[in-house]
Design a protein around this motif. Structure first.
Motif, short mmCIF file in Angstrom:
data_model
loop_
_atom_site.label_atom_id
_atom_site.label_comp_id
_atom_site.label_asym_id
_atom_site.label_seq_id
_atom_site.Cartn_x
_atom_site.Cartn_y
_atom_site.Cartn_z
N ALA A 35 0.83 -1.21 0.00
CA ALA A 35 0.00 0.00 0.00
C ALA A 35 0.87 1.26 0.00
CB ALA A 35 -0.93 -0.01 1.21
N MET A 39 0.86 4.25 -2.74
CA MET A 39 0.56 5.62 -2.29
C MET A 39 1.70 6.58 -2.55
SD MET A 39 -1.27 4.67 1.33
CE MET A 39 -1.37 6.39 1.87
N PRO A 76 -5.41 3.03 -5.92
CA PRO A 76 -4.93 4.01 -4.92
C PRO A 76 -5.88 4.15 -3.74
CG PRO A 76 -4.62 4.86 -7.13
CD PRO A 76 -5.44 3.63 -7.28
N GLU A 77 -7.20 4.13 -4.01
CA GLU A 77 -8.16 4.21 -2.91
C GLU A 77 -8.07 3.00 -1.99
OE1 GLU A 77 -11.82 6.74 -4.99
OE2 GLU A 77 -11.73 4.56 -5.18
N TYR A 80 -4.99 3.33 0.14
CA TYR A 80 -5.23 4.30 1.21
C TYR A 80 -6.10 3.71 2.31
CZ TYR A 80 -6.50 8.67 3.52
OH TYR A 80 -6.70 9.66 4.45
N TYR A 83 -3.94 1.63 4.51
CA TYR A 83 -3.17 2.54 5.37
C TYR A 83 -4.02 3.05 6.53
CZ TYR A 83 -0.34 6.65 6.61
OH TYR A 83 0.40 7.60 7.28
N GLN A 84 -5.26 3.44 6.25
CA GLN A 84 -6.13 4.00 7.28
C GLN A 84 -6.53 2.95 8.32
OE1 GLN A 84 -5.59 7.47 6.89
NE2 GLN A 84 -7.61 7.39 7.81
N TYR A 297 -0.51 9.72 -2.90
CA TYR A 297 -1.96 9.61 -2.79
C TYR A 297 -2.36 9.57 -1.33
CZ TYR A 297 -6.78 8.19 -3.49
OH TYR A 297 -8.16 8.16 -3.50
N LEU A 298 -3.09 10.60 -0.89
CA LEU A 298 -3.67 10.67 0.44
C LEU A 298 -5.01 11.38 0.29
CD1 LEU A 298 -0.61 11.73 2.64
CD2 LEU A 298 -1.82 9.54 2.76
N ARG A 299 -6.08 10.59 0.09
CA ARG A 299 -7.40 11.17 -0.21
C ARG A 299 -7.31 12.09 -1.41
NH1 ARG A 299 -10.23 12.73 5.58
NH2 ARG A 299 -10.51 10.61 6.32
#
Length: 325
Positions: A35, A39, A76-77, A80, A83-84, A297-299
Motif C-alpha cells: 500500500a 501511495m 490508490p483508494e 489508502y 493505510y487507514q 496519494y492521500l485522499r
C-alpha cells in the motif's frame, strides 16, 4: 479481505520471505508495504538504500485483485484504505497505553522508531492530539540498538492470594528469600556480579470485587515490619489515579509478590559520530540539488518534495508536503 467482505490488516505478517507482493519473492497477499508503494510513501527505486528494488506492478496487482475489485475501489483508494485501517489500530493502541492508564497523550511527544512507524508517525500524532514527533537518527534499528546495550534483568513472582492485614503473613519471609535466591541464580548464570545487581520489589493487589489487580511498588524494605501498611497506602493512590476513585475502607487482596532483579545501568556513554555539516542551518531546502517531486496519494493525488534525510540540518524548517527518504 475476510470472508465477510471486511477489510482487515494483520495480525499475520508476510515476513521477509515471501514478504509483501512488491518484494517479488512469491508473496500473493497485499500488505502495508504494498500500500505504501502504491501511495508513493515508499520510493521503490531506493528501498534499503538502493540495495533492493520494489516491484510496483506486483503491488498494484495484489491490491487490485484482493482489495480494490471486491470493494469497488480504485487501486490508490484501496491502498489508502489499507493505510487507514492500520493507522486506526495504532491510534487505538496509543489510547490503551495512555488514556486507559490515566495519561493524556497530548502532553507527550511521539518517538518514531522502528522500520515502518515513520510511514505513520505524523498521522498517528495528529490522530491522538500529539504536537511533536521525535525521529532519532538510528530510528530503523532503534530497538536492535537498545537490545544491544540493554542491561540484563530478571522478573520472578510468587502467587500468594492473601488478605492484606496489619502485618505480613507467616510465609512472607520464606517467599522473599526464595524469590531473591531464584533471581540471583539466574543473574549469576548471565555473569552479572553481585555488586552490579539491584532489586525492585512490587506486589499485585486488588479490591475483593475487582477483576484485575494493580501492580504497586513496595515503598520500603521487604524486612520492614510496616511493609503491608505502607503497601496499602500506596495501592489506594492507584485506583484514584486510574479510575478517579478509591475505596480505602475495603480490605485488599495480595495476589502476587514480584521481584525485578537487574543489572545496574552501564556507566559508559555511547559515542555517536555527528554528521559533517550538522552545525549548518537553512530555512528551506531550496538550495538542495537532489530535490525532486513525488506523486503521493492521500485522499487524492498531490506532489510532495522528496529529499534525502541526510540533507537535514539543525534549525532547518520545511514547508510541506515533504517526504524524507
Amino acid at each position: 479481505m475476510d470472508k465477510g467482505g471486511m477489510l482487515r490488516v494483520g495480525p499475520h505478517s508476510a515476513g521477509a520471505k515471501p514478504g509483501p507482493a512488491c518484494y517479488g519473492l512469491g508473496g500473493q497477499e497485499p500488505t502495508i508495504t504494498d500500500a505504501a508503494v502504491i501511495m508513493g510513501l515508499l520510493d521503490s527505486s531506493i528501498f534499503l538504500g538502493g540495495r533492493m528494488a520494489l516491484d510496483e506492478k506486483l503491488a498494484y496487482e495484489a491490491i487490485e485483485t484482493k482489495i480494490a475489485q471486491p470493494l469497488g475501489l480504485s487501486v490508490p483508494e484501496a491502498a489508502y484504505a489499507i493505510y487507514q485501517v492500520a493507522l486506526s489500530l495504532m491510534v487505538d493502541a496509543v489510547y490503551l497505553m495512555t488514556v486507559k492508564k490515566g495519561y493524556d497523550p497530548r502532553l507527550f511527544a511521539l518517538a518514531a522508531v522502528g522500520g515502518a512507524l515513520l510511514l505513520f508517525a505524523t498521522a498517528l500524532a495528529a490522530g491522538v492530539g500529539i504536537q511533536e514527533v521525535v525521529v532519532p537518527e538510528l530510528a530503523p534499528v532503534f530497538c536492535a540498538q537498545g537490545l544491544h546495550h540493554a542491561c540484563f534483568q530478571i522478573e520472578v513472582l510468587r502467587s500468594l492470594f492473601e488478605v492484606l492485614g496489619e502485618t505480613p503473613g507467616p510465609s512472607w519471609n520464606q517467599v522473599v528469600v526464595e524469590l531473591q535466591r531464584q533471581a540471583d541464580q539466574e543473574l549469576s548464570r548471565l555473569g552479572v556480579s553481585i555488586d552490579q545487581r539491584e532489586y525492585v520489589w512490587s506486589a499485585d493487589l486488588k479490591y475483593p470485587d475487582q477483576h484485575h489487580e494493580i501492580n504497586t511498588p513496595l515503598p520500603c524494605s521487604t524486612n520492614d515490619p510496616t511493609v503491608w501498611q505502607q503497601l496499602a497506602r500506596g495501592f489506594h493512590e492507584n485506583p484514584h489515579r486510574l479510575y478517579g476513585y478509591s475505596q480505602p475502607e475495603k480490605p485488599l487482596e495480595l495476589v502476587n509478590l514480584r521481584l525485578l532483579a537487574k543489572e545496574k545501568e552501564n556507566s559508559f556513554q555511547d559515542r555517536i559520530e555527528i554528521r559533517a555539516g550538522l552545525e549548518k542551518t537553512r530555512e528551506t531546502l531550496d538550495a538542495l540539488d537532489n530535490k525532486k517531486l513525488q506523486s503521493v496519494y492521500l485522499r487524492g493525488v498531490f506532489s510532495a518534495d522528496r529529499d534525502l534525510w541526510q540533507d537535514l540540518n539543525l534549525g532547518m524548517r520545511l514547508r510541506g508536503p515533504a517526504l524524507k527518504r
